[in-house]
Design an enzyme around this catalytic site. Structure first.
Site, PDB file in Angstrom:
ATOM      1  N   ASP A   8     -24.843  35.201 -44.626  1.00 23.91           N
ATOM      2  CA  ASP A   8     -24.222  35.516 -45.916  1.00 23.91           C
ATOM      3  C   ASP A   8     -22.849  36.169 -45.758  1.00 23.91           C
ATOM      4  O   ASP A   8     -22.009  36.082 -46.649  1.00 23.91           O
ATOM      5  CB  ASP A   8     -25.140  36.451 -46.732  1.00 23.91           C
ATOM      6  N   GLU A  31      -2.027  32.741 -15.845  1.00 20.19           N
ATOM      7  CA  GLU A  31      -1.422  32.795 -17.195  1.00 20.19           C
ATOM      8  C   GLU A  31       0.106  32.849 -17.080  1.00 20.19           C
ATOM      9  O   GLU A  31       0.827  32.136 -17.774  1.00 20.19           O
ATOM     10  CB  GLU A  31      -1.890  34.057 -17.945  1.00 20.19           C
ATOM     11  N   GLU A  50       2.124  34.042 -24.692  1.00 19.19           N
ATOM     12  CA  GLU A  50       0.684  34.287 -24.910  1.00 19.19           C
ATOM     13  C   GLU A  50      -0.106  32.985 -25.022  1.00 19.19           C
ATOM     14  O   GLU A  50      -1.322  32.960 -24.850  1.00 19.19           O
ATOM     15  CB  GLU A  50       0.473  35.062 -26.227  1.00 19.19           C
ATOM     16  N   HIS A  95     -11.717  26.634 -23.135  1.00 20.79           N
ATOM     17  CA  HIS A  95     -13.117  27.048 -22.969  1.00 20.79           C
ATOM     18  C   HIS A  95     -13.943  26.930 -24.250  1.00 20.79           C
ATOM     19  O   HIS A  95     -15.050  26.392 -24.231  1.00 20.79           O
ATOM     20  CB  HIS A  95     -13.144  28.484 -22.425  1.00 20.79           C
TER      21      HIS A  95
HETATM   22  C1  HEM Z   1     -16.868  31.737 -26.093  1.00 18.92           C
HETATM   23  C2  HEM Z   1     -15.158  33.956 -22.148  1.00 18.92           C
HETATM   24  C3  HEM Z   1     -18.874  32.198 -19.578  1.00 18.92           C
HETATM   25  C4  HEM Z   1     -20.137  29.461 -23.325  1.00 18.92           C
HETATM   26  C5  HEM Z   1     -16.106  32.507 -25.258  1.00 18.92           C
HETATM   27  C6  HEM Z   1     -14.937  33.261 -25.647  1.00 18.92           C
HETATM   28  C7  HEM Z   1     -14.459  33.883 -24.544  1.00 18.92           C
HETATM   29  C8  HEM Z   1     -15.320  33.533 -23.447  1.00 18.92           C
HETATM   30  C9  HEM Z   1     -13.253  34.791 -24.452  1.00 18.92           C
HETATM   31  C10 HEM Z   1     -14.336  33.335 -27.067  1.00 18.92           C
HETATM   32  C11 HEM Z   1     -15.121  34.218 -27.970  1.00 18.92           C
HETATM   33  C12 HEM Z   1     -16.025  33.507 -28.929  1.00 18.92           C
HETATM   34  O1  HEM Z   1     -15.656  32.434 -29.436  1.00 18.92           O
HETATM   35  O2  HEM Z   1     -17.102  34.035 -29.200  1.00 18.92           O
HETATM   36  C13 HEM Z   1     -16.032  33.679 -21.114  1.00 18.92           C
HETATM   37  C14 HEM Z   1     -15.894  34.189 -19.769  1.00 18.92           C
HETATM   38  C15 HEM Z   1     -16.946  33.708 -19.054  1.00 18.92           C
HETATM   39  C16 HEM Z   1     -17.735  32.873 -19.941  1.00 18.92           C
HETATM   40  C17 HEM Z   1     -14.760  35.070 -19.279  1.00 18.92           C
HETATM   41  C18 HEM Z   1     -17.323  33.925 -17.607  1.00 18.92           C
HETATM   42  C19 HEM Z   1     -16.991  34.987 -16.910  1.00 18.92           C
HETATM   43  C20 HEM Z   1     -19.511  31.256 -20.340  1.00 18.92           C
HETATM   44  C21 HEM Z   1     -20.574  30.389 -19.905  1.00 18.92           C
HETATM   45  C22 HEM Z   1     -20.906  29.605 -20.956  1.00 18.92           C
HETATM   46  C23 HEM Z   1     -20.071  29.989 -22.059  1.00 18.92           C
HETATM   47  C24 HEM Z   1     -21.197  30.386 -18.505  1.00 18.92           C
HETATM   48  C25 HEM Z   1     -21.941  28.514 -21.027  1.00 18.92           C
HETATM   49  C26 HEM Z   1     -22.200  27.655 -20.066  1.00 18.92           C
HETATM   50  C27 HEM Z   1     -19.412  29.891 -24.395  1.00 18.92           C
HETATM   51  C28 HEM Z   1     -19.631  29.430 -25.752  1.00 18.92           C
HETATM   52  C29 HEM Z   1     -18.688  30.077 -26.541  1.00 18.92           C
HETATM   53  C30 HEM Z   1     -17.905  30.930 -25.664  1.00 18.92           C
HETATM   54  C31 HEM Z   1     -20.689  28.443 -26.214  1.00 18.92           C
HETATM   55  C32 HEM Z   1     -18.514  29.947 -28.049  1.00 18.92           C
HETATM   56  C33 HEM Z   1     -17.729  28.740 -28.401  1.00 18.92           C
HETATM   57  C34 HEM Z   1     -17.707  28.549 -29.891  1.00 18.92           C
HETATM   58  O3  HEM Z   1     -18.800  28.481 -30.486  1.00 18.92           O
HETATM   59  O4  HEM Z   1     -16.629  28.451 -30.455  1.00 18.92           O
HETATM   60  N1  HEM Z   1     -16.309  32.681 -23.903  1.00 18.92           N
HETATM   61  N2  HEM Z   1     -17.147  32.878 -21.165  1.00 18.92           N
HETATM   62  N3  HEM Z   1     -19.226  30.980 -21.655  1.00 18.92           N
HETATM   63  N4  HEM Z   1     -18.378  30.790 -24.381  1.00 18.92           N
HETATM   64 FE1  HEM Z   1     -17.728  31.782 -22.770  1.00 18.92          FE
END
Ligand code: HEM
Length: 456
Positions: free
Chosen positions: A213, A263, A278, A324
């Protein structure tokens, strides 16, 4: 009637109209699955039992004296919001396939878990997800872990006290194989960040009406059915109303210095100037450090972190396909792959992760993410995301590259980046950025229902 996990309507957990099975489900489900539990301070204990009766008795005591249900957790959040004080600490349990065997379940029994990835365990899945060989993992994870115990709270004191009590109750026959300490980090805006300095944990599948919500949903629907995260607990007294969730745990070390150099070098090679620099890091993550989605804005926008967006109007000239958040949630398809991320950062820092200090002042190891996520299928969610999306340079579009943050495997093809945000002109092909996240070990667990644990 068993609980309808496929219902698309978010759960109104306190509704008087809720059926008896769903109520029982909530009373027997562990917290932190349907809705994130505060875990600013976190202790993660890895345990091996070695004695069936003593292992069972320990878990039974833990469940009956120290663990709350999902419903209690949701009520605590409601009470906190109404100014009725903070809730109680979180204690969660996950059991590995080896753990189930050590608790007296036969090999045949353990086969009743639908998920082949869980039945294999993480050590046997390195090839599928391109993980480092087990010999290179930290010692704790090379051993046979039977259970993980998560203790989390907003404050450190309650975590320390509970940790002492729980360890004090561990039977002589059991061993503490290792421990991780997680500690949340926040930027000046108060948003949770990871070690590269980016807002993390913003985009989540939401299951509970209270949370849904609060979200704008013109473009992206954050509401997901319970089937993304819950499965019947096969060993519970009544699997129709007692549920659990598969938990993936991975210790992911981050080389922050290398990431910051990348970066800087990427900004240089694209000729980005001033505030536009950035954008280099944002093209790797898909969001700016402050969380602004790159597909929406060419600069950090400030304010509340947006999540109501898709990539439908973006041919890769705003947010690269490899970014990512685009890799791990393309948004126009793959909703069944979305999992509930519940990780926490680990490691102490002398510097401020969100500021503009030069790379030399950044840590090159010993810090990272205790990645945790709840899944209804490890094969179809975590492993699919890692293998078929993050590690695949041709996902969605040919030759767009690995996920620059978490992609594993040889990054041998060259990639191009948009030179100007939203314009078709692309850079010359250049090598993909090197890997800066290293998997140090982990395991697959099942977070069983409280009904199972109480009846051990
Ligand atoms: C989102 C960093 C590992 C899956 C994010 C975000 C960051 C981030 C900065 C953006 C915040 C957000 O949208 O909530 C990292 C870092 C990692 C890591 C630094 C390792 C050190 C992983 C792994 C997976 C993963 C191992 C899965 C295999 C996701 C998913 C999202 C996400 C599904 C959300 C995407 C969305 O719904 O828009 N991550 N992550 N991340 N990450 Fe990671």
């Amino acid at each position: 009637m068993p609980v309808d996990l496929t219902n698309e309507r978010p759960l109104a957990w306190d509704s008087a109209a809720l059926d008896a099975d769903t109520k029982a489900m909530l009373d027997n489900l562990q917290p932190n699955i349907l809705r994130a539990h505060v875990r600013e301070h976190l202790s993660v204990l890895f345990v091996r039992f070695n004695d069936v009766a003593e292992g069972r008795a320990f878990l039974r005591r833990l469940a009956t004296t120290k663990m709350k249900s999902a419903r209690q957790h949701l009520q605590e959040i409601r009470d906190f919001g109404a100014g009725r004080g903070p809730g109680t600490p979180y204690v969660g349990v996950g059991i590995s396939k080896a753990g189930y065997r050590d608790l007296g379940h036969s090999v045949e029994d353990v086969r009743t878990f639908d998920d082949p990835v869980f039945r294999d365990g993480m050590k046997r899945r390195t090839a599928e997800v391109n993980d480092p060989p087990v010999e290179e993992w930290e010692r704790t994870y090379q051993r046979e872990i039977h259970a993980v115990i998560l203790i989390g709270d907003a404050e450190g004191g309650p975590v320390d006290r509970l940790r002492e009590e729980i360890l004090g109750d561990l039977p002589e026959s059991a061993r503490l194989l290792g421990e991780e300490r997680g500690q949340g980090m926040r930027n000046p805006a108060g948003d949770g960040i990871e070690h590269f300095g980016y807002v993390d944990g913003r985009s989540q599948p939401l299951f509970v009406k209270d949370e849904v919500d609060k979200e704008p949903k013109k473009h992206w629907d954050p509401a997901f059915p319970l089937s993304n995260v819950l499965v019947p607990d096969p060993f519970a007294p009544n699997p129709k109303r007692h549920h659990g969730s598969y938990l993936v745990f991975r210790k992911l070390e981050q080389n922050v210095r290398a990431f910051k150099e990348i970066e800087r070098d990427l900004a240089d090679s694209l000729g980005l100037k001033g505030a536009d620099r950035e954008r280099a890091g944002a093209m790797l993550v898909g969001r700016f450090k402050d969380g602004t989605p790159l597909t929406l804005k060419s600069r950090p926008a400030g304010g509340p972190v947006a999540n109501d967006f898709t990539f439908d109007a973006d041919d890769g000239s705003k947010c690269p396909f490899s970014g990512h958040v685009r890799k791990t949630n393309p948004r126009s398809f793959g909703r069944e792959v979305v999992m509930a991320r519940r990780g926490q950062t680990y490691g102490e820092r002398a510097d401020d992760p969100w500021d503009d200090s030069p790379p030399e002042e950044r840590p090159s190891g010993e810090v990272g993410l205790l990645f945790m996520a709840f899944n209804a299928s490890l094969l179809g969610q975590f492993e699919f995301m890692q293998q078929t999306w993050a590690n695949n340079p041709d996902f969605e579009m040919p030759a767009t590259g690995h996920d620059p943050v978490i992609g594993q495997g040889d990054r041998d093809i060259k990639v191009r980046f948009p030179k100007v945000w939203g314009k078709p002109e692309m850079s010359v092909p250049q090598p993909q950025v090197p890997q800066t996240v290293t998997m140090k070990g982990g395991e697959y667990f099942f977070a069983p229902s409280l009904a199972y644990l109480r009846n051990l």
